[in-house]
Design a protein around this motif. Structure first.
Motif, PDB file in Angstrom:
ATOM      1  N   PRO A 205      11.377   2.469  -0.902  1.00  9.92           N
ATOM      2  CA  PRO A 205      12.351   1.316  -1.530  1.00  9.92           C
ATOM      3  C   PRO A 205      12.006   0.943  -2.798  1.00  9.92           C
ATOM      4  O   PRO A 205      11.001   1.253  -3.486  1.00  9.92           O
ATOM      5  CB  PRO A 205      11.491   0.032  -0.581  1.00  9.92           C
ATOM      6  CG  PRO A 205      11.010   0.607   0.748  1.00  9.92           C
ATOM      7  CD  PRO A 205      10.368   2.202   0.392  1.00  9.92           C
ATOM      8  N   ASP A 417      22.006 -10.540   1.478  1.00  7.17           N
ATOM      9  CA  ASP A 417      20.749 -10.559   2.081  1.00  7.17           C
ATOM     10  C   ASP A 417      20.446 -11.598   2.997  1.00  7.17           C
ATOM     11  O   ASP A 417      19.765 -11.762   3.989  1.00  7.17           O
ATOM     12  CB  ASP A 417      19.731 -10.767   0.966  1.00  7.17           C
ATOM     13  CG  ASP A 417      19.624  -9.278   0.263  1.00  7.17           C
ATOM     14  OD1 ASP A 417      19.592  -8.194   0.958  1.00  7.17           O
ATOM     15  OD2 ASP A 417      19.108  -9.465  -0.967  1.00  7.17           O
ATOM     16  N   PRO A 445      18.849   1.980   8.301  1.00  3.96           N
ATOM     17  CA  PRO A 445      19.931   1.503   7.594  1.00  3.96           C
ATOM     18  C   PRO A 445      21.033   2.702   7.429  1.00  3.96           C
ATOM     19  O   PRO A 445      21.015   3.796   7.968  1.00  3.96           O
ATOM     20  CB  PRO A 445      19.509   1.570   6.146  1.00  3.96           C
ATOM     21  CG  PRO A 445      18.038   2.629   6.027  1.00  3.96           C
ATOM     22  CD  PRO A 445      17.564   2.336   7.490  1.00  3.96           C
ATOM     23  N   ASP A 449      25.802  -0.581   4.645  1.00  2.18           N
ATOM     24  CA  ASP A 449      25.270  -1.528   4.562  1.00  2.18           C
ATOM     25  C   ASP A 449      25.283  -2.406   3.009  1.00  2.18           C
ATOM     26  O   ASP A 449      25.095  -1.465   2.175  1.00  2.18           O
ATOM     27  CB  ASP A 449      23.689  -1.465   4.831  1.00  2.18           C
ATOM     28  CG  ASP A 449      23.435  -1.827   6.344  1.00  2.18           C
ATOM     29  OD1 ASP A 449      23.791  -2.511   6.963  1.00  2.18           O
ATOM     30  OD2 ASP A 449      23.032  -0.527   6.969  1.00  2.18           O
ATOM     31  N   HIS A 452      22.034  -3.216   1.021  1.00  2.00           N
ATOM     32  CA  HIS A 452      21.199  -2.062   0.973  1.00  2.00           C
ATOM     33  C   HIS A 452      21.801  -0.948  -0.264  1.00  2.00           C
ATOM     34  O   HIS A 452      23.019  -0.954  -0.446  1.00  2.00           O
ATOM     35  CB  HIS A 452      20.937  -1.452   2.271  1.00  2.00           C
ATOM     36  CG  HIS A 452      19.515  -0.572   2.106  1.00  2.00           C
ATOM     37  ND1 HIS A 452      18.570  -1.036   1.488  1.00  2.00           N
ATOM     38  CD2 HIS A 452      19.206   0.470   2.605  1.00  2.00           C
ATOM     39  CE1 HIS A 452      17.402  -0.290   1.786  1.00  2.00           C
ATOM     40  NE2 HIS A 452      17.869   0.828   2.280  1.00  2.00           N
ATOM     41  N   GLN A 458      18.511   7.987   2.138  1.00  3.02           N
ATOM     42  CA  GLN A 458      18.455   6.186   2.065  1.00  3.02           C
ATOM     43  C   GLN A 458      17.123   5.828   2.345  1.00  3.02           C
ATOM     44  O   GLN A 458      16.463   5.946   3.413  1.00  3.02           O
ATOM     45  CB  GLN A 458      19.508   5.597   3.126  1.00  3.02           C
ATOM     46  CG  GLN A 458      19.847   4.182   2.510  1.00  3.02           C
ATOM     47  CD  GLN A 458      21.120   3.644   3.230  1.00  3.02           C
ATOM     48  OE1 GLN A 458      21.326   4.194   4.382  1.00  3.02           O
ATOM     49  NE2 GLN A 458      21.784   2.679   2.847  1.00  3.02           N
ATOM     50  N   PHE A 461      14.572  -0.340   4.845  1.00  9.67           N
ATOM     51  CA  PHE A 461      14.652  -1.711   4.465  1.00  9.67           C
ATOM     52  C   PHE A 461      13.526  -2.369   4.137  1.00  9.67           C
ATOM     53  O   PHE A 461      12.525  -1.843   4.650  1.00  9.67           O
ATOM     54  CB  PHE A 461      15.244  -2.398   5.415  1.00  9.67           C
ATOM     55  CG  PHE A 461      16.726  -2.533   5.941  1.00  9.67           C
ATOM     56  CD1 PHE A 461      17.768  -2.714   5.097  1.00  9.67           C
ATOM     57  CD2 PHE A 461      17.152  -1.793   7.114  1.00  9.67           C
ATOM     58  CE1 PHE A 461      19.142  -2.804   5.372  1.00  9.67           C
ATOM     59  CE2 PHE A 461      18.577  -1.690   7.435  1.00  9.67           C
ATOM     60  CZ  PHE A 461      19.384  -2.175   6.713  1.00  9.67           C
TER      61      PHE A 461
END
Length: 623
Positions: A205, A417, A445, A449, A452, A458, A461
């Motif tokens: 992330p 969000d 994800p 999205d 995101h 990717q 989350f």
């Protein structure tokens, strides 16, 4: 007593809507009687519920009563469990769900008339706050508003079955009371919590992207050819590849990537083979497949070719090797640091006992219909999951779909969000709280999205639900994990649809032909890549500098999940076994379809893995 309840609410600053006051007080009175609570105890529980849900408005609304009832039931259950920890709580609510054909009615009707029940059927049972937003939708949907999705006549219809799984609910309940005792026994017995081991954690992330260079793309493609070549040579069945661009009357063996000689679609006259820098300096040569009885190729596919090139300008193929042998050694096990265990409590368990059994449900977004943002399909899916009690619920994005009409127009008054946390995570938190500690949810994800990173591969989350981090887990896209020793791989990019549009094939002359979807799914595993297509399909933000190993299918999974806009399916794939002594490996490929399609419902998959793909039962269910 109703007056006492009202006074207790007003003491701590809560009020009522005038038109709802009488009905809300009647329900509160019923709660007091059923759960033997005094007015002050009831209001204290309401305050806890209010704070836990972080509600904005200090109004006790009728739309919140279902959620408050669930909170009271959980409090009662926890109190009894503290006194007798091994006692299972079995409520009349469970009986209602088993005997009633209306599976989505998961909560008790308290002092409800038939018309009242009809209204609540379309009200959101996870309501936390009433909001009005013009055409935009939210939790607090008016009870008299019936959407096209809510007007469906047939619900949870089994479209396809594999290995004759137990019958699901088909909108008809012809055998309503058949085997009721068995159903009740299954409902009473709590399911066993499954283990979970997540493989890989990259990209992480907050990672930086859009920094890939031409060099990164070159290295990624070159490494794919090198790994494929090394695996073929390591089997001992093939010699070291030679340069396919050099004229030779003898038969040669070469490896390389399938390319097209122009910007259009691939056809039999435009096929080129790009070999590695090591063997040919990266040069391309025209590839003639006219002598092959059958083939299936696409741009970006790495293959081995046996043939000859008499002129130096065209390699005439006599055999094509479109997959890495299953028995070929890999270097995956040399990097145990890439494996990350999310659940340390299962690492200390006895690893010699492999369960290899798992019940799971798989659904892919969008999770709401195009005419609103009420997320009704998700609500009904969770209601169905409460009845079926799977050990694992796998939800694949998009969750907040960037292609939803209201999202694209910008007519919502909440951030992406906020929509994700209020409409998705809060529902899932209510689900796992209701199901208990044995239930687990995995989120994957999608590049669609809106809340995101728009990049592939990717990151997961960045969610940390309080007290539920061991029940709700987010994976990278693509991602792989083990659950009860069952290996599962998943990728939310619609690679099936994209490969279907680029793949060309020739069926054997004897009339036998393979199913196209099976062939495409086999290509994913044969190429050991979640995205083997190159050049990329339009709109795919593939970053070659961002953890290229994340796209590798490091080991053949037992279950491969590839959601697509194409028709839903569950297929058993077979790999290997082509050469003498080579192991035959099987894998179940699942395309759950989309949970919502337009203004109506879509499909999801219910699967019970029983030790091997051949013994596994599955159903594709239309919601």
């Amino acid at each position: 007593m109703e007056e006492e309840i009202m006074l207790e609410f007003k003491k701590i600053g809560f009020s009522f809507h005038k038109e709802e006051e009488e009905e809300v007080l009647k329900k509160c009175l019923t709660f007091c009687i059923n759960y033997k609570l005094s007015p002050s105890d009831l209001v204290s529980s309401w305050e806890v519920y209010y704070l836990n849900r972080q509600l904005d408005e200090s109004v006790v609304g009728n739309a919140l009563m279902d959620g408050f009832l669930l909170h009271l039931q959980n409090e009662q259950k926890e109190a009894v469990i503290k006194e007798e920890p091994h006692l299972h709580i079995y409520s009349s609510n469970d009986v209602d769900m088993i005997l009633s054909d209306e599976h989505e009615e998961i909560k008790e009707d308290i002092l409800g008339t038939p018309s009242d029940r009809s209204g609540r059927h379309h009200a959101d049972p996870f309501d936390s706050a009433q909001r009005t937003n013009g055409n935009s939708s939210s939790y607090g949907k008016p009870s008299n508003h019936v959407t096209p999705f809510g007007k469906r006549t047939s619900k949870f219809v089994v479209q396809l079955t594999v290995n004759n799984p137990p019958s699901a609910e088909n909108g008809k309940n012809e055998n309503k009371f058949e085997n009721v005792d068995d159903d009740i026994i299954r409902r009473v017995q709590p399911s066993k919590r499954c283990s979970l081991l997540v493989h890989g954690s990259r990209p992480g992330p907050g990672c930086r992207f859009m920094y890939d260079r031409i060099e990164d793309r070159f290295n990624s493609l070159e490494n794919r050819i090198k790994k494929h070549t090394t695996a073929l040579v390591a089997t001992g069945l093939y010699k070291e590849p030679t340069d396919p661009t050099v004229a030779s009357q003898k038969s040669v063996f070469a490896t390389g990537m399938i390319c097209c000689d122009g910007e259009g679609r691939l056809n039999e006259k435009s096929i080129l083979l790009q070999s590695s820098v090591q063997h040919s300096g990266g040069q391309r040569v025209r590839l003639d497949l006219s002598k092959l009885n059958q083939f299936s190729i696409f741009p970006g596919q790495v293959v081995g070719i046996e043939g000859h090139n008499p002129s130096g300008h065209c390699l005439i193929a006599s055999k094509i090797l479109d997959s890495i042998p299953v028995s070929a050694p890999t270097d995956v096990d040399l990097h145990p640091a890439k494996k990350q265990a999310r659940d340390e409590e299962f690492q200390s368990a006895d690893s010699s006992h492999k369960l290899a059994e798992l019940s799971l449900m798989v659904a892919a977004g969008p999770f709401t219909t195009t005419d609103n943002l009420l997320f009704e399909p998700l609500t009904e899916l969770l209601a169905y999951a409460r009845r079926k009690m799977p050990q694992l619920l796998i939800l694949l994005g998009p969750f907040v779909d960037s292609e939803h009409p209201e999202i694209r127009k910008g007519t919502v008054d909440r951030s992406f969000d906020e929509i994700f946390h209020l409409e998705i995570l809060r529902r899932l938190q209510d689900y796992v709280e209701y199901m208990g500690s044995a239930a687990r949810v995995i989120l994957v994800p999608s590049i669609r999205d809106a809340n995101h990173d728009f990049v592939f591969p990717q990151p997961a989350f960045s969610i940390h639900p309080p007290d539920l981090k061991h029940q709700i887990t987010s994976l990278t896209n693509p991602g792989m994990f083990d659950a009860n020793e069952v290996k599962v791989g998943c990728c939310t990019v619609d690679v099936i649809k994209q490969l279907s549009g680029e793949m060309i094939s020739r069926n054997p002359t004897d009339g036998s032909s393979r199913d196209r979807m099976t062939t495409i799914a086999n290509h994913i595993l044969s190429q050991r890549s979640f995205y083997p297509l190159y050049p990329l399909a339009e709109g795919i933000p593939l970053d070659f500098s961002l953890a290229p190993e994340a796209l590798e299918v490091s080991t053949i999974p037992d279950v491969l999940i590839l959601p697509s806009d194409l028709a839903s399916f569950v297929k058993v794939l077979s790999l290997g076994g082509r050469n003498e002594g080579e192991e035959l490996v099987k894998c179940i490929c699942v395309n759950p379809g989309r949970l919502a399609k337009g203004e109506g419902g879509g499909h999801f998959v219910e699967l019970n893995y029983q030790g091997s793909p051949d013994k596994t039962s599955a159903s594709v269910i239309r919601i």
